[in-house]
Design a protein around this motif. Structure first.
Motif, PDB file in Angstrom:
ATOM      1  N   PRO A 166      48.119  10.157  37.764  1.00 28.71           N
ATOM      2  CA  PRO A 166      47.861   8.726  38.326  1.00 28.71           C
ATOM      3  C   PRO A 166      48.053   7.559  37.433  1.00 28.71           C
ATOM      4  CG  PRO A 166      45.779  10.028  38.476  1.00 28.71           C
ATOM      5  CD  PRO A 166      46.806  10.945  37.866  1.00 28.71           C
ATOM      6  N   HIS A 167      47.503   7.832  35.910  1.00 27.10           N
ATOM      7  CA  HIS A 167      47.745   6.734  35.061  1.00 27.10           C
ATOM      8  C   HIS A 167      48.319   7.292  33.747  1.00 27.10           C
ATOM      9  CE1 HIS A 167      44.877   4.951  37.573  1.00 27.10           C
ATOM     10  NE2 HIS A 167      43.795   5.854  37.513  1.00 27.10           N
ATOM     11  N   SER A 168      49.075   6.502  33.063  1.00 31.11           N
ATOM     12  CA  SER A 168      49.801   6.936  31.755  1.00 31.11           C
ATOM     13  C   SER A 168      49.902   5.503  30.961  1.00 31.11           C
ATOM     14  CB  SER A 168      50.992   7.559  32.179  1.00 31.11           C
ATOM     15  OG  SER A 168      51.799   7.687  30.828  1.00 31.11           O
ATOM     16  N   SER A 169      50.088   5.547  29.739  1.00 31.25           N
ATOM     17  CA  SER A 169      50.422   4.518  29.002  1.00 31.25           C
ATOM     18  C   SER A 169      52.113   4.049  29.066  1.00 31.25           C
ATOM     19  CB  SER A 169      50.367   4.901  27.403  1.00 31.25           C
ATOM     20  OG  SER A 169      50.837   5.904  26.956  1.00 31.25           O
ATOM     21  N   PHE A 170      52.828   5.083  29.756  1.00 30.76           N
ATOM     22  CA  PHE A 170      54.026   4.897  30.101  1.00 30.76           C
ATOM     23  C   PHE A 170      54.554   4.634  31.238  1.00 30.76           C
ATOM     24  CE2 PHE A 170      54.159   9.179  27.419  1.00 30.76           C
ATOM     25  CZ  PHE A 170      54.729   8.742  26.351  1.00 30.76           C
ATOM     26  N   VAL A 171      55.585   3.736  31.206  1.00 31.89           N
ATOM     27  CA  VAL A 171      56.119   3.345  32.597  1.00 31.89           C
ATOM     28  C   VAL A 171      56.623   4.428  33.400  1.00 31.89           C
ATOM     29  CG1 VAL A 171      57.355   1.549  34.033  1.00 31.89           C
ATOM     30  CG2 VAL A 171      56.335   0.914  31.947  1.00 31.89           C
ATOM     31  N   LEU A 172      56.247   4.770  34.501  1.00 26.94           N
ATOM     32  CA  LEU A 172      56.669   6.006  35.220  1.00 26.94           C
ATOM     33  C   LEU A 172      57.527   5.695  36.582  1.00 26.94           C
ATOM     34  CD1 LEU A 172      53.564   8.374  34.468  1.00 26.94           C
ATOM     35  CD2 LEU A 172      56.149   8.278  33.029  1.00 26.94           C
ATOM     36  N   ASN A 173      57.539   4.601  36.968  1.00 34.67           N
ATOM     37  CA  ASN A 173      58.297   4.214  38.026  1.00 34.67           C
ATOM     38  C   ASN A 173      59.739   5.011  38.299  1.00 34.67           C
ATOM     39  OD1 ASN A 173      59.339   2.607  36.209  1.00 34.67           O
ATOM     40  ND2 ASN A 173      59.467   0.805  37.506  1.00 34.67           N
ATOM     41  N   ILE A 208      65.979   5.437  24.963  1.00 35.44           N
ATOM     42  CA  ILE A 208      65.413   5.188  26.029  1.00 35.44           C
ATOM     43  C   ILE A 208      63.912   4.394  26.141  1.00 35.44           C
ATOM     44  CG2 ILE A 208      64.461   6.049  28.202  1.00 35.44           C
ATOM     45  CD1 ILE A 208      66.771   8.243  28.033  1.00 35.44           C
ATOM     46  N   ASP A 209      63.841   3.201  26.501  1.00 35.91           N
ATOM     47  CA  ASP A 209      62.577   2.480  26.395  1.00 35.91           C
ATOM     48  C   ASP A 209      61.491   3.111  27.460  1.00 35.91           C
ATOM     49  OD1 ASP A 209      60.127   1.169  26.099  1.00 35.91           O
ATOM     50  OD2 ASP A 209      61.368  -0.749  25.877  1.00 35.91           O
ATOM     51  N   THR A 210      60.560   4.119  26.990  1.00 37.27           N
ATOM     52  CA  THR A 210      59.791   4.897  27.921  1.00 37.27           C
ATOM     53  C   THR A 210      58.380   3.993  28.559  1.00 37.27           C
ATOM     54  OG1 THR A 210      58.403   5.625  25.853  1.00 37.27           O
ATOM     55  CG2 THR A 210      60.019   7.016  26.856  1.00 37.27           C
ATOM     56  N   GLN A 211      58.424   2.581  27.802  1.00 34.33           N
ATOM     57  CA  GLN A 211      57.229   1.771  28.225  1.00 34.33           C
ATOM     58  C   GLN A 211      57.942   0.525  28.910  1.00 34.33           C
ATOM     59  OE1 GLN A 211      54.800   1.391  24.784  1.00 34.33           O
ATOM     60  NE2 GLN A 211      54.147   3.394  24.868  1.00 34.33           N
ATOM     61  N   ALA A 212      59.000   0.394  29.482  1.00 28.28           N
ATOM     62  CA  ALA A 212      59.516  -0.708  30.219  1.00 28.28           C
ATOM     63  C   ALA A 212      59.912  -0.240  31.358  1.00 28.28           C
ATOM     64  CB  ALA A 212      60.675  -1.188  29.338  1.00 28.28           C
ATOM     65  N   PRO A 213      59.944  -1.204  32.430  1.00 29.21           N
ATOM     66  CA  PRO A 213      60.106  -0.986  34.010  1.00 29.21           C
ATOM     67  C   PRO A 213      61.844  -0.240  33.942  1.00 29.21           C
ATOM     68  CG  PRO A 213      59.174  -2.853  33.750  1.00 29.21           C
ATOM     69  CD  PRO A 213      59.133  -2.366  32.286  1.00 29.21           C
ATOM     70  N   PHE A 214      61.819   0.621  34.686  1.00 34.40           N
ATOM     71  CA  PHE A 214      63.315   1.422  34.864  1.00 34.40           C
ATOM     72  C   PHE A 214      63.720   2.170  33.373  1.00 34.40           C
ATOM     73  CE2 PHE A 214      62.906  -1.888  38.127  1.00 34.40           C
ATOM     74  CZ  PHE A 214      62.464  -0.973  39.034  1.00 34.40           C
ATOM     75  N   ASN A 215      62.994   2.055  32.332  1.00 38.24           N
ATOM     76  CA  ASN A 215      63.138   2.774  31.108  1.00 38.24           C
ATOM     77  C   ASN A 215      64.599   2.613  30.734  1.00 38.24           C
ATOM     78  OD1 ASN A 215      61.524   5.362  33.065  1.00 38.24           O
ATOM     79  ND2 ASN A 215      60.513   4.212  31.232  1.00 38.24           N
ATOM     80  N   PRO A 216      65.109   1.234  30.466  1.00 35.34           N
ATOM     81  CA  PRO A 216      66.373   1.212  30.056  1.00 35.34           C
ATOM     82  C   PRO A 216      66.660   1.640  28.306  1.00 35.34           C
ATOM     83  CG  PRO A 216      65.125  -0.846  29.464  1.00 35.34           C
ATOM     84  CD  PRO A 216      64.229   0.051  30.482  1.00 35.34           C
TER      85      PRO A 216
END
Length: 299
Positions: free
Chosen positions: A247-254, A73-81
């Motif tokens: 509120p802020h993170s290096s991950f993509v949390l959407n 799982i890609d924790t740093q891409a939109p929607f974590n594919p």
């Protein structure tokens, strides 16, 4: 040319979960497998619930047993594919260390968990590895990439990787023919003798063919029981809650479902953002890796 999109129902009790593959098959650098619910994108990390029942957890299968490609799982891409991991610009494959072929379990992750690198575990003395918790599913069936399954925890191992705790939860699919007979480590050894020892041996040696040293363990490589595993999972779930609500993170949390998360999106906004991912690009063929995946390494 638009990206190739292929949708297929995930084989799990999440009957409305689908996956969408873009960028080509496993082995293509652009390979991504996205997750959808009712044809709208969701995050497998944030939107699939951790609990499948009061006694079971959901597992997202990243890597089917016997395969070699390192998918995660890609924790740093939109929607974590799920994507094919790379290092130094090259796709990563696990070597075959005799007598094993590829990954010897279905390898996956527990959604809504996070191993916090800012917290030192009191038992291992090491920080978390900055990822969701890994699951080693030991059942009789080979799971598909991206499939979601209820699993029953049996125990947990604590790999120490570059000074970080990398928990490996031993689990079995709840619908496996042996699930009713296996509730813990003693049952696992009785029904699958030698599997835990082989697991420790595999993780100890699997990086050696790449020129790296053997891995180390907390607890001398001895597994902790199912109750200990549940406590590890509960702690990682609490760490995830803090992460996804920050509120802020290096991950993509959407996500589309997490209450009190500033990264929550409406399904409509998520669909628009998801559609923008497919606005261009090209399908890529898989890179040839078969010779390396057929080779055995004697360590």
């Amino acid at each position: 040319m638009p990206l190739l999109v292929h949708r297929a129902a995930v084989r799990s009790h999440h009957s409305k979960i689908q996956t969408a593959v873009v960028g080509g098959p496993v082995g293509a650098p652009a390979h991504r497998r996205y997750f959808l619910h009712e044809n709208r994108p969701v995050s497998p990390w944030h939107d699939i619930p951790l609990a499948a029942s009061s006694t079971e957890y959901n597992m997202v299968c990243e890597i089917p047993r016997w395969s070699n490609a390192k998918l995660e799982i890609d924790t740093q891409a939109p929607f974590n594919p799920i994507r094919h991991d790379t290092k130094n610009g090259r796709l990563r494959y696990v070597a075959n260390v005799f007598p094993y072929k590829g990954y010897i379990w279905n390898y996956g992750a527990l959604p809504q968990t996070y191993e916090d690198p800012a917290e030192v575990d009191k038992d291992t003395g090491c920080v978390g590895d900055n990822d969701p918790i890994d699951v080693l599913e030991v059942g009789s069936r080979v799971c598909a990439e991206g499939s979601v399954h209820p699993v029953k925890p049996l125990g947990v191992l604590a790999l120490i990787d570059d000074g970080e705790t990398d928990w490996k939860v031993l689990a079995i699919r709840s619908d496996d023919p042996l699930a009713a007979q296996i509730s813990g480590l003693a049952d696992l050894e009785r029904c699958m003798p030698g599997l835990v020892a082989a697991t420790v041996d595999w993780f100890t040696k699997y990086k050696v063919p790449d020129g790296k040293p053997r891995n180390c363990w907390a607890f001398d490589g001895q597994p902790r029981d199912a109750d200990y595993a549940r406590n590890v999972i509960a702690k990682a779930h609490e760490s995830w809650k803090k992460l996804v609500r920050a509120p802020h993170s290096s991950f993509v949390l959407n996500n589309v479902s997490v209450d009190a998360s500033p990264h929550r999106m409406s399904p409509e906004a998520a669909s628009q953002a998801f559609g923008a991912l497919f606005s261009g690009g090209s399908v890529q063929p898989a890179e040839q890796q078969q010779d390396a995946n057929d080779r055995w390494h004697y360590v």
